[in-house]
Design a protein around this motif. Structure first.
Motif: not given
Length: 207
Positions: A30-33, A87-105, A180-185
Motif C-alpha cells: 500500500l505504501v509502495h502504491e 522512431i517511437f519518440g516521447p510525446k507529452p503525456r500525464g503520469y498520474a496514477v489514481k490512489v483511493n483516498r482511504k488507501a492514501r490515508r 507527502g508519503i514519499a518524503d516521510v518514507v
C-alpha cells in the motif's frame, strides 16, 4: 497496549501520539502504491520529439531511381536517416496514477507509525527558536540521535525554526501541507513541530 510516544526536541518530556494514526500496521504494498503515485505526479511529462510526418523535410528523392549503382532511396524523413523523424519518440503525456483516498490515508498512517515504532520520530517545540540558530538546531538533532537523512516538517508561522534547520547537511525542511508519503518514507529520521503534528494527524484520519 500503551499509546506510542515521541520525545520532544528543544524542550522537555515527550508527546503522546494518537494511537489511531501512529499505531497502524505497516503495509508495504500500500505504501509502495502511494509513493509511486506521488512520484509519478511530480513528473512534468513535457518531453516531445518530431515524428516522421512532423519533420521539416523535402519530399524529393536524394538521387534518381536508377543508374547510380546505389540502392533505391526512400523518404528522407525516415527515422534511420540524419534529420529524419524519431522512431517511437516521447510525446507529452500525464503520469498520474489514481490512489483511493482511504488507501492514501492508510499509507500515511503506516509511514508515520513506522517512525514511531523505530523511535526515529521526535516532536519539535518551534517556539524555542526566538532567532535563527543553526547551532541550536544541530544541538536539538543530537538529542534525537541516529544518522541518515532528516525531514523537518513545520507549519505556518514557524519560519525561524525553518531558517535554523535549512542549512544543516542531510536535513530537508518542508511545510506540512507540502510533505507527502514519499518524503516521510524516504527520511531516516522525522522531526515534526506540534502544530504540524496536529495537521498530519488530521490529514491521516480525514483527508
Amino acid at each position: 497496549m500503551a499509546a506510542p510516544k515521541a520525545p520532544k526536541l528543544a524542550g522537555q518530556g515527550s508527546v503522546t501520539l494518537d494511537e489511531a494514526v501512529f499505531g497502524e500496521r505497516f503495509h508495504n504494498s500500500l505504501v509502495h502504491e502511494a509513493v509511486r503515485a506521488e512520484l509519478a505526479a511530480k513528473r512534468r511529462g513535457t518531453a516531445s520529439t518530431l515524428r516522421r510526418g512532423e519533420v521539416s523535410m523535402t519530399g524529393a528523392k536524394a538521387w534518381r531511381q536508377k543508374g547510380t549503382g546505389r540502392a533505391r532511396v526512400g523518404a528522407l524523413s525516415a527515422g534511420q536517416r540524419t534529420g529524419g523523424g524519431v522512431i517511437f519518440g516521447p510525446k507529452p503525456r500525464g503520469y498520474a496514477v489514481k490512489v483511493n483516498r482511504k488507501a492514501r490515508r492508510r499509507a500515511l498512517r503506516a509511514a508515520l507509525s513506522l517512525h514511531a515504532e523505530r523511535g526515529s520520530l521526535a516532536v519539535l517545540d518551534a517556539s524555542t527558536f526566538d532567532a535563527p540558530s543553526t547551532k541550536a538546531a544541530v544541538k536539538a538533532l543530537d538529542k534525537l540521535g541516529g544518522d541518515g537523512r532528516v525531514l523537518v516538517v513545520l507549519a505556518d508561522g514557524e519560519d525561524t525554526a525553518a531558517l535554523s534547520f535549512r542549512n544543516i547537511p542531510e536535513v530537508e525542511v518542508l511545510h506540512v501541507d507540502r510533505s507527502g508519503i514519499a518524503d516521510v518514507v524516504g527520511a531516516a529520521r522525522l522531526v515534526v513541530s506540534e502544530p504540524a503534528l496536529e495537521r498530519l494527524t488530521a490529514i491521516a484520519v480525514t483527508a
